[in-house]
Design an enzyme around this catalytic site. Sequence first.
Site, mmCIF file in Angstrom:
data_model
loop_
_atom_site.group_PDB
_atom_site.id
_atom_site.type_symbol
_atom_site.label_atom_id
_atom_site.label_comp_id
_atom_site.label_asym_id
_atom_site.label_seq_id
_atom_site.Cartn_x
_atom_site.Cartn_y
_atom_site.Cartn_z
ATOM 1 N N TYR A 165 0.648 -1.637 16.425
ATOM 2 C CA TYR A 165 -0.462 -1.936 15.510
ATOM 3 C C TYR A 165 -1.682 -2.452 16.280
ATOM 4 C CZ TYR A 165 -2.659 -3.729 11.198
ATOM 5 O OH TYR A 165 -3.510 -3.975 10.141
ATOM 6 N N SER A 192 -9.013 -4.248 12.066
ATOM 7 C CA SER A 192 -8.251 -5.466 11.738
ATOM 8 C C SER A 192 -8.690 -6.563 12.697
ATOM 9 C CB SER A 192 -6.759 -5.182 11.943
ATOM 10 O OG SER A 192 -5.999 -6.380 11.958
HETATM 11 P P1 NAD Z 1 -1.277 -0.696 1.837
HETATM 12 O O1 NAD Z 1 0.122 -0.464 2.274
HETATM 13 O O2 NAD Z 1 -1.544 -1.294 0.507
HETATM 14 O O3 NAD Z 1 -2.121 0.624 1.940
HETATM 15 C C1 NAD Z 1 -1.931 1.561 2.959
HETATM 16 C C2 NAD Z 1 -2.396 2.882 2.423
HETATM 17 O O4 NAD Z 1 -2.173 3.875 3.423
HETATM 18 C C3 NAD Z 1 -1.625 3.306 1.177
HETATM 19 O O5 NAD Z 1 -2.493 3.911 0.259
HETATM 20 C C4 NAD Z 1 -0.633 4.313 1.743
HETATM 21 O O6 NAD Z 1 -0.241 5.267 0.775
HETATM 22 C C5 NAD Z 1 -1.477 4.934 2.826
HETATM 23 N N1 NAD Z 1 -0.679 5.661 3.805
HETATM 24 C C6 NAD Z 1 0.368 5.225 4.540
HETATM 25 N N2 NAD Z 1 0.861 6.228 5.297
HETATM 26 C C7 NAD Z 1 0.083 7.313 5.032
HETATM 27 C C8 NAD Z 1 0.094 8.648 5.485
HETATM 28 N N3 NAD Z 1 1.000 9.093 6.356
HETATM 29 N N4 NAD Z 1 -0.836 9.494 4.989
HETATM 30 C C9 NAD Z 1 -1.759 9.080 4.080
HETATM 31 N N5 NAD Z 1 -1.800 7.820 3.620
HETATM 32 C C10 NAD Z 1 -0.897 6.948 4.094
HETATM 33 O O7 NAD Z 1 -1.946 -1.594 2.992
HETATM 34 P P2 NAD Z 1 -3.383 -2.265 3.141
HETATM 35 O O8 NAD Z 1 -3.153 -3.675 3.487
HETATM 36 O O9 NAD Z 1 -4.263 -1.913 2.015
HETATM 37 O O10 NAD Z 1 -3.879 -1.559 4.476
HETATM 38 C C11 NAD Z 1 -4.980 -0.675 4.521
HETATM 39 C C12 NAD Z 1 -5.610 -0.716 5.904
HETATM 40 O O11 NAD Z 1 -6.152 -2.025 6.117
HETATM 41 C C13 NAD Z 1 -4.641 -0.452 7.047
HETATM 42 O O12 NAD Z 1 -5.268 0.328 8.025
HETATM 43 C C14 NAD Z 1 -4.348 -1.839 7.568
HETATM 44 O O13 NAD Z 1 -3.972 -1.836 8.913
HETATM 45 C C15 NAD Z 1 -5.696 -2.514 7.359
HETATM 46 N N6 NAD Z 1 -5.636 -3.977 7.333
HETATM 47 C C16 NAD Z 1 -4.947 -4.641 6.375
HETATM 48 C C17 NAD Z 1 -4.920 -6.020 6.392
HETATM 49 C C18 NAD Z 1 -4.215 -6.803 5.342
HETATM 50 O O14 NAD Z 1 -4.092 -8.026 5.481
HETATM 51 N N7 NAD Z 1 -3.759 -6.210 4.263
HETATM 52 C C19 NAD Z 1 -5.589 -6.723 7.389
HETATM 53 C C20 NAD Z 1 -6.272 -6.009 8.360
HETATM 54 C C21 NAD Z 1 -6.295 -4.640 8.327
#
Ligand code: NAD
Length: 257
Positions: A152, A139
């Site tokens: 985080y 991130s």
């Molecule tokens: P999201 O909530 O859409 O997806 C998260 C995923 O992780 C989901 O598929 C969920 O089922 C899964 N998950 C959660 N707990 C779990 C567990 N215990 N076991 C297995 N799977 C689990 O969120 P996202 O935004 O797609 O985030 C995905 C990644 O990207 C994360 O690591 C997040 O930190 C990172 N990220 C997101 C953003 C953003 O703006 N969306 C920015 C930077 C980084």
Amino acid sequence: MSLEGKTAIITGSNSGIGLGVAWELARAGADVVLNSFTDTEEDHALAEKIAKETGTKARYIKADMSKGAECRALIEQAGACDILVNNAGIQFVAGIDEFPVEKWDAIIAINLSSAFHTTAAALPMMRRAGWGRVVNIASAHGLTASPYKSAYVSAKHGIVGMTKVVALETAQEPITANAICPGYVLTPLVEAQIPDTMKEYDMSREDVIKKVMLERQPSKEFATVEQIGGTVVFLCSPSAEQITGTTISVDGGWTAL
Ligand code: NAD
């Protein structure tokens, strides 16, 4: 470029960025393994849809990324792992003096320790196959900080550090390890933060998006899951063979500020 014959495991991929990455890898020809901690018809239907539309093999395997043994079992059950995308992640926002201990533990387990376990299980498979790619979805918070996100930010800085270690340990092998650092991407994780932020700042949804969330994203646009997926595909391409141990920001200029 074709990733035909490669198996990609994407943790936390029944929604958001993980699902977008799975689609882009499948479009590039890889067989993909979707994952989350649930085991619903919808989860399996996602894999069936990807298989049908891309002509690749796509499967869904349930495993809870907060549990080390299940992280390792996911890789074993998949049977092959040429491309490992550590993406599962959760968020919780509170001042450090009020941060619930169980939320701290869960974020460190899911956002950081899971990648330790999956990488440890996947590297021997990559070595046997003679090729491997580890891509950690970190991130902008792996490179900079914001208040109220102690767990985080710690987990994301941690995974950037672990990426460098894996890259050094595999530097003379046909294996690379890199981290992608997205800025704000509109996914369910971000969507879930909007109502609380609206309350906290007494703002409309639009103002929260433009003035709070995208305040630090100079492009004033969300990144897309397709762009993150495309970056993963690039890291799996021959052009990226000498790219290892680094971070690639997809953040509309956030970390340039
Ligand atoms: P999201 O909530 O859409 O997806 C998260 C995923 O992780 C989901 O598929 C969920 O089922 C899964 N998950 C959660 N707990 C779990 C567990 N215990 N076991 C297995 N799977 C689990 O969120 P996202 O935004 O797609 O985030 C995905 C990644 O990207 C994360 O690591 C997040 O930190 C990172 N990220 C997101 C953003 C953003 O703006 N969306 C920015 C930077 C980084």
